[in-house]
Write a protein that holds these residues in place. Sequence first.
Motif, PDB file in Angstrom:
ATOM      1  N   ALA A   1       0.851  -1.201   0.000  1.00 17.02           N
ATOM      2  CA  ALA A   1       0.000   0.000   0.000  1.00 17.02           C
ATOM      3  C   ALA A   1       0.880   1.241   0.000  1.00 17.02           C
ATOM      4  O   ALA A   1       1.895   1.285   0.698  1.00 17.02           O
ATOM      5  CB  ALA A   1      -0.918  -0.002   1.218  1.00 17.02           C
ATOM      6  N   ARG A   2       0.470   2.223  -0.782  1.00 13.81           N
ATOM      7  CA  ARG A   2       1.220   3.480  -0.854  1.00 13.81           C
ATOM      8  C   ARG A   2       0.255   4.616  -1.154  1.00 13.81           C
ATOM      9  O   ARG A   2      -0.873   4.388  -1.629  1.00 13.81           O
ATOM     10  CB  ARG A   2       2.292   3.413  -1.937  1.00 13.81           C
ATOM     11  CG  ARG A   2       1.752   3.195  -3.342  1.00 13.81           C
ATOM     12  CD  ARG A   2       2.784   3.546  -4.388  1.00 13.81           C
ATOM     13  NE  ARG A   2       2.388   3.176  -5.735  1.00 13.81           N
ATOM     14  CZ  ARG A   2       1.533   3.860  -6.488  1.00 13.81           C
ATOM     15  NH1 ARG A   2       0.947   4.942  -6.014  1.00 13.81           N
ATOM     16  NH2 ARG A   2       1.245   3.453  -7.710  1.00 13.81           N
ATOM     17  N   PRO A   3       0.677   5.853  -0.894  1.00 15.49           N
ATOM     18  CA  PRO A   3      -0.167   6.990  -1.273  1.00 15.49           C
ATOM     19  C   PRO A   3      -0.407   7.023  -2.789  1.00 15.49           C
ATOM     20  O   PRO A   3       0.481   6.694  -3.580  1.00 15.49           O
ATOM     21  CB  PRO A   3       0.652   8.200  -0.816  1.00 15.49           C
ATOM     22  CG  PRO A   3       1.495   7.680   0.301  1.00 15.49           C
ATOM     23  CD  PRO A   3       1.849   6.281  -0.103  1.00 15.49           C
ATOM     24  N   LEU A   4      -1.599   7.393  -3.148  1.00 13.88           N
ATOM     25  CA  LEU A   4      -2.009   7.470  -4.550  1.00 13.88           C
ATOM     26  C   LEU A   4      -1.228   8.565  -5.272  1.00 13.88           C
ATOM     27  O   LEU A   4      -0.887   9.595  -4.688  1.00 13.88           O
ATOM     28  CB  LEU A   4      -3.502   7.776  -4.603  1.00 13.88           C
ATOM     29  CG  LEU A   4      -4.263   7.603  -5.912  1.00 13.88           C
ATOM     30  CD1 LEU A   4      -4.305   6.143  -6.328  1.00 13.88           C
ATOM     31  CD2 LEU A   4      -5.698   8.121  -5.721  1.00 13.88           C
TER      32      LEU A   4
ATOM     33  N   THR B   1      -4.624   2.908 -13.836  1.00 17.53           N
ATOM     34  CA  THR B   1      -4.752   1.780 -12.913  1.00 17.53           C
ATOM     35  C   THR B   1      -6.130   1.773 -12.271  1.00 17.53           C
ATOM     36  O   THR B   1      -6.742   0.705 -12.088  1.00 17.53           O
ATOM     37  CB  THR B   1      -3.660   1.867 -11.817  1.00 17.53           C
ATOM     38  OG1 THR B   1      -2.384   1.931 -12.442  1.00 17.53           O
ATOM     39  CG2 THR B   1      -3.707   0.665 -10.895  1.00 17.53           C
ATOM     40  N   ILE B   2      -6.642   2.961 -11.922  1.00 23.44           N
ATOM     41  CA  ILE B   2      -7.976   3.063 -11.327  1.00 23.44           C
ATOM     42  C   ILE B   2      -9.029   2.579 -12.319  1.00 23.44           C
ATOM     43  O   ILE B   2      -9.952   1.831 -11.966  1.00 23.44           O
ATOM     44  CB  ILE B   2      -8.271   4.513 -10.901  1.00 23.44           C
ATOM     45  CG1 ILE B   2      -7.299   4.963  -9.807  1.00 23.44           C
ATOM     46  CG2 ILE B   2      -9.703   4.659 -10.451  1.00 23.44           C
ATOM     47  CD1 ILE B   2      -7.564   4.402  -8.449  1.00 23.44           C
ATOM     48  N   HIS B   3      -8.904   3.004 -13.577  1.00 21.42           N
ATOM     49  CA  HIS B   3      -9.861   2.563 -14.601  1.00 21.42           C
ATOM     50  C   HIS B   3      -9.869   1.039 -14.713  1.00 21.42           C
ATOM     51  O   HIS B   3     -10.936   0.418 -14.784  1.00 21.42           O
ATOM     52  CB  HIS B   3      -9.515   3.197 -15.949  1.00 21.42           C
ATOM     53  CG  HIS B   3      -9.990   4.605 -16.103  1.00 21.42           C
ATOM     54  ND1 HIS B   3     -11.323   4.921 -16.292  1.00 21.42           N
ATOM     55  CD2 HIS B   3      -9.329   5.788 -16.091  1.00 21.42           C
ATOM     56  CE1 HIS B   3     -11.456   6.234 -16.400  1.00 21.42           C
ATOM     57  NE2 HIS B   3     -10.257   6.783 -16.277  1.00 21.42           N
ATOM     58  N   ALA B   4      -8.691   0.430 -14.744  1.00 22.21           N
ATOM     59  CA  ALA B   4      -8.608  -1.031 -14.844  1.00 22.21           C
ATOM     60  C   ALA B   4      -9.200  -1.695 -13.604  1.00 22.21           C
ATOM     61  O   ALA B   4      -9.909  -2.710 -13.695  1.00 22.21           O
ATOM     62  CB  ALA B   4      -7.152  -1.452 -15.029  1.00 22.21           C
ATOM     63  N   PHE B   5      -8.951  -1.145 -12.444  1.00 23.46           N
ATOM     64  CA  PHE B   5      -9.472  -1.682 -11.184  1.00 23.46           C
ATOM     65  C   PHE B   5     -11.001  -1.680 -11.168  1.00 23.46           C
ATOM     66  O   PHE B   5     -11.640  -2.639 -10.710  1.00 23.46           O
ATOM     67  CB  PHE B   5      -8.907  -0.848 -10.032  1.00 23.46           C
ATOM     68  CG  PHE B   5      -9.642  -0.967  -8.737  1.00 23.46           C
ATOM     69  CD1 PHE B   5      -9.490  -2.092  -7.930  1.00 23.46           C
ATOM     70  CD2 PHE B   5     -10.484   0.054  -8.295  1.00 23.46           C
ATOM     71  CE1 PHE B   5     -10.167  -2.193  -6.718  1.00 23.46           C
ATOM     72  CE2 PHE B   5     -11.152  -0.039  -7.089  1.00 23.46           C
ATOM     73  CZ  PHE B   5     -10.996  -1.169  -6.299  1.00 23.46           C
TER      74      PHE B   5
ATOM     75  N   ILE C   1      -3.525   3.430  -2.107  1.00 24.54           N
ATOM     76  CA  ILE C   1      -3.865   2.448  -3.121  1.00 24.54           C
ATOM     77  C   ILE C   1      -3.135   1.147  -2.773  1.00 24.54           C
ATOM     78  O   ILE C   1      -1.968   1.175  -2.370  1.00 24.54           O
ATOM     79  CB  ILE C   1      -3.479   2.965  -4.529  1.00 24.54           C
ATOM     80  CG1 ILE C   1      -3.931   2.024  -5.624  1.00 24.54           C
ATOM     81  CG2 ILE C   1      -2.009   3.272  -4.634  1.00 24.54           C
ATOM     82  CD1 ILE C   1      -3.776   2.614  -7.033  1.00 24.54           C
ATOM     83  N   ALA C   2      -3.823   0.020  -2.879  1.00 25.16           N
ATOM     84  CA  ALA C   2      -3.261  -1.271  -2.467  1.00 25.16           C
ATOM     85  C   ALA C   2      -3.083  -2.177  -3.679  1.00 25.16           C
ATOM     86  O   ALA C   2      -3.951  -2.235  -4.562  1.00 25.16           O
ATOM     87  CB  ALA C   2      -4.172  -1.939  -1.445  1.00 25.16           C
ATOM     88  N   PHE C   3      -1.938  -2.875  -3.715  1.00 29.50           N
ATOM     89  CA  PHE C   3      -1.615  -3.790  -4.805  1.00 29.50           C
ATOM     90  C   PHE C   3      -1.336  -5.185  -4.247  1.00 29.50           C
ATOM     91  O   PHE C   3      -0.765  -5.327  -3.153  1.00 29.50           O
ATOM     92  CB  PHE C   3      -0.368  -3.309  -5.564  1.00 29.50           C
ATOM     93  CG  PHE C   3      -0.517  -1.977  -6.226  1.00 29.50           C
ATOM     94  CD1 PHE C   3      -0.980  -1.880  -7.537  1.00 29.50           C
ATOM     95  CD2 PHE C   3      -0.203  -0.806  -5.553  1.00 29.50           C
ATOM     96  CE1 PHE C   3      -1.113  -0.643  -8.148  1.00 29.50           C
ATOM     97  CE2 PHE C   3      -0.329   0.432  -6.152  1.00 29.50           C
ATOM     98  CZ  PHE C   3      -0.789   0.510  -7.462  1.00 29.50           C
ATOM     99  N   ASP C   4      -1.722  -6.188  -5.003  1.00 28.32           N
ATOM    100  CA  ASP C   4      -1.307  -7.568  -4.708  1.00 28.32           C
ATOM    101  C   ASP C   4       0.171  -7.678  -5.067  1.00 28.32           C
ATOM    102  O   ASP C   4       0.553  -7.462  -6.224  1.00 28.32           O
ATOM    103  CB  ASP C   4      -2.150  -8.535  -5.538  1.00 28.32           C
ATOM    104  CG  ASP C   4      -1.867  -9.992  -5.201  1.00 28.32           C
ATOM    105  OD1 ASP C   4      -0.688 -10.337  -4.978  1.00 28.32           O
ATOM    106  OD2 ASP C   4      -2.820 -10.788  -5.175  1.00 28.32           O
TER     107      ASP C   4
ATOM    108  N   MET D   1      -3.983  -3.778  -8.833  1.00 24.84           N
ATOM    109  CA  MET D   1      -4.632  -2.983  -7.799  1.00 24.84           C
ATOM    110  C   MET D   1      -5.807  -3.755  -7.228  1.00 24.84           C
ATOM    111  O   MET D   1      -6.617  -4.329  -7.963  1.00 24.84           O
ATOM    112  CB  MET D   1      -5.106  -1.658  -8.384  1.00 24.84           C
ATOM    113  CG  MET D   1      -5.830  -0.778  -7.378  1.00 24.84           C
ATOM    114  SD  MET D   1      -6.467   0.735  -8.135  1.00 24.84           S
ATOM    115  CE  MET D   1      -7.516   1.330  -6.801  1.00 24.84           C
ATOM    116  N   VAL D   2      -5.909  -3.734  -5.876  1.00 20.73           N
ATOM    117  CA  VAL D   2      -6.973  -4.519  -5.235  1.00 20.73           C
ATOM    118  C   VAL D   2      -7.895  -3.669  -4.365  1.00 20.73           C
ATOM    119  O   VAL D   2      -8.949  -4.136  -3.936  1.00 20.73           O
ATOM    120  CB  VAL D   2      -6.372  -5.663  -4.390  1.00 20.73           C
ATOM    121  CG1 VAL D   2      -5.691  -6.676  -5.289  1.00 20.73           C
ATOM    122  CG2 VAL D   2      -5.391  -5.127  -3.342  1.00 20.73           C
ATOM    123  N   GLY D   3      -7.516  -2.431  -4.069  1.00 22.69           N
ATOM    124  CA  GLY D   3      -8.384  -1.606  -3.247  1.00 22.69           C
ATOM    125  C   GLY D   3      -7.833  -0.206  -3.079  1.00 22.69           C
ATOM    126  O   GLY D   3      -6.671   0.077  -3.400  1.00 22.69           O
TER     127      GLY D   3
END
Length: 897
Positions: A746-749, A756-760, A800-803, A809-811
Amino acid sequence: MSTYRLKNLLSPRSVALVGASARPVSVGRAVLENIQKAGFSGQFGLVNPRHAEIGGVAAVDSLDKLPFVPELVIITAPARAVPGIVDQAGRRGSAGALIVSAGLGHGPGSLQEAAIAAARRYGMRLIGPNCLGIMMPGVSLNASFAAHMPGSGNLALISQSGAIAAGMVDWAAQRGVGFSGIVSIGDQIDVDVADLLDHFAMDHKTRAILLYIEAIKDARKFMSAARAAARVKPVVVVKSGRMAQGAKAAATHTGALAGADAVYDAAFRRAGVLRVADLRELFDCAETLGRVESPAGKRLAILTNGGGIGVLAIDRLVELGGIPAAISADARKKLDDALPPTWSGANPVDIVGDADASRYAAALEVLLADPDNDAVLVLNVQTAIASAADIATMVTERVKAYREKHRSRAKPVLASWIGADQNIIETLSGGGIPNYPTEDDAVRGFMYLVRHREVVEELSQVPPAMPETFVPDARAAKQIIAAAIADGRQWLEPVEIKHLLEAYDIAMVPTYAAADVEQAVAYAKDILAQGATVVLKIMSRDIVHKSDVGGVVLNLTTVEAVRAAATDILARAGKLRPEARIEGVIVQAMVVKAKARELILGLADDPTFGTVVVFGRGGTAVEIINDKALALPPLDLQLARDLIDRTRVSRLLRAYRDVPAVKPDAVAMVLVKLAQMAADIPGIREFDINPLLADETGVTAVDARVAVGPPQRKFAGSGAANFAVRAYPSQWERRLKLKEGWRIFARPLRPEDEPTIHAFLRHVTAHDLRLRFFAPMKEFTHEFIARLTQLDYARAMAFIAFDEATGEMVGVVRLHSDSIYESGEYAILLRSDLKGKGLGWALMQLIIDYARSEGLKAISGDVLRENTTMLEMCRQLGFEVKPDPTEPDICDVRLKL
């Protein structure tokens, strides 16, 4: 949030006016008549304890007697009655009040403070006091005492001056320009420029935002809102007081260079706001931005029937940084076929003085189709041969057809009919073509569009919290500053400055402090033995500018010369400044670099915007030359390069004749290091390096002054308390381990996360989107996602959280603080196929930790009653869950921190 309840004030469904007068010439009567003329269609009530009827409208004697609850209460009553009216409105459940009345005073015990306290008791918002009012054409509300009501359009105006707002309305009426809203903010006791920037940035009816500013109260809040708004639509500002001096006398060269208006200019630049000099330029900006979108580039094609005016337009275009468009081979052939052989054959495309409407039409169609230009400017000088009105009508018709055919891909078309009659202006304006009195104004209008596109690109850059190319010894540097402050000193000693610069890897000439003549001679012997010459300078914390007392002697080559010079310097300083404390002399090696450039770099402290970085041409005549540029930290290398490029001396840093270019990025890196030093050590008040010698081998500081003092917290929240702009908070990056060993990063957006948001979002079900946004979401526009990703890391934060295994991106979880930075509203969204694995809990814990670190007192949120999973998680996290009193389908959740 800063936009809390603003929609209720600016698009109310019900309004009450308190204080309307029966006197024909009064503010209250003028506001009442304007509301009536505008035709507000919502519920409207009039409150006046002395009159049962005013202007044909029945009145009641108090807000309690109204048969409805007014969302907006407009107050024109005497100042002494305002706090009581606000309290009464709050008890009735009003969302806010527009206080037109003046004379509430300032400070503890004032009527203004009483009104603020009353509003906060009920969560009300206040606009004003001492303002013209608001004009919202979209809801037919003219709650002002302006002479006219503007037409409906796509420009928003936020003004600290009622007179300026009224003047804009009159101008707009002549030009056919409409507004989405005009707000005169007066004394800004609650709703301020930043709040309204947030509101109009999200308003889909607003294409561009115009500002008239006299002073900014909360710089970090303004920078946050302005940067966010400028990323999605143009923001243009005109600021008065350009010639005003700084708030205090400056003790250093950098402080003198950082005048009040120069700092505002730097702040507007960093925020991505387009600054104009006066109302005429503001009008021109409104003319342009209200009608057309920004072009893809800055290549302008100019079509004219007068060669001279076309050349003038090209000259201004080049001067402002635009590019005269080339004419493609295909377009040239078509123009040759359509035009007489006397046409210019180049840009500007001069189609000769006898050009009629058909000739303009033929040339315009070719230029609109030519891929080698990004926009077209049509100029016309009226003649007795062809009708200027007919040409305007033809141009309008062709542009309309072109726009309908190409829609979102249409190029901007601008126009200037020199000496145009009002009917020509109305024709062009009616066709949505920006038009101007002169070719100069038209070219400037085009460059406003260009500048906005460049601003959006610049704002997508995120300066890192710490440049990766060096690791300063911040601990040692802090100890130097702390010791000086503890000693009660305002200035560092020369040797302390050298150690401070060494801690940040900034080279400085060898420097020694000698208490007397013989110690100076001893240090000089070592320097002379190495083949260098010696410089002596008076050492006194009371003599900041050494050359003022003849306290500098250069190029000493012998021990005898050093002894004589030291004796002379001490005697002269004692005679000219008998009150000064003389500690001795500074002994330095003389740096002789014949081809080095003398520069000045430093830090200044601005009362509004905090720390400012200054760069320019150095030397003893630095203020006279006045070749400088300013920037707000934090800086990265690109921002530092941009700062350098805005000075004339930047051209000397390149190679010329037999002088090699300065080592690439050597100067820029010092600027980055100074900005980082300011972030690490808020006890630094002002910092001068003058001169910094720069050549092909690198940079060396020859002389420096550092003013220190107890750290002052200018801005709320974490991060550098003296920075109006926050750095990217890389310290909040986290690696999390969830259920079944699932690892998350997780890191700041960041702004570049938009794709990435669009794909999520493709992995989130329509049901989950409705739970998050409280409404069906069919599509997510660029503007909508850009608004979510463009953060200031101050009022707004998102993680923003990544696997870690897949990189997907997961959340995401976000927090937006209120306008007074006391509480924050959260929102969270997870991939629908990854629920139940502990991700939501982990992200909520992260945002709670962040809110605590910021000093917020509470986190709140709105949750649909049917979202039982979220409500249960909130209860387990310690949130208080209550039904919303006004929305039966929503629960209010709140966690005290």
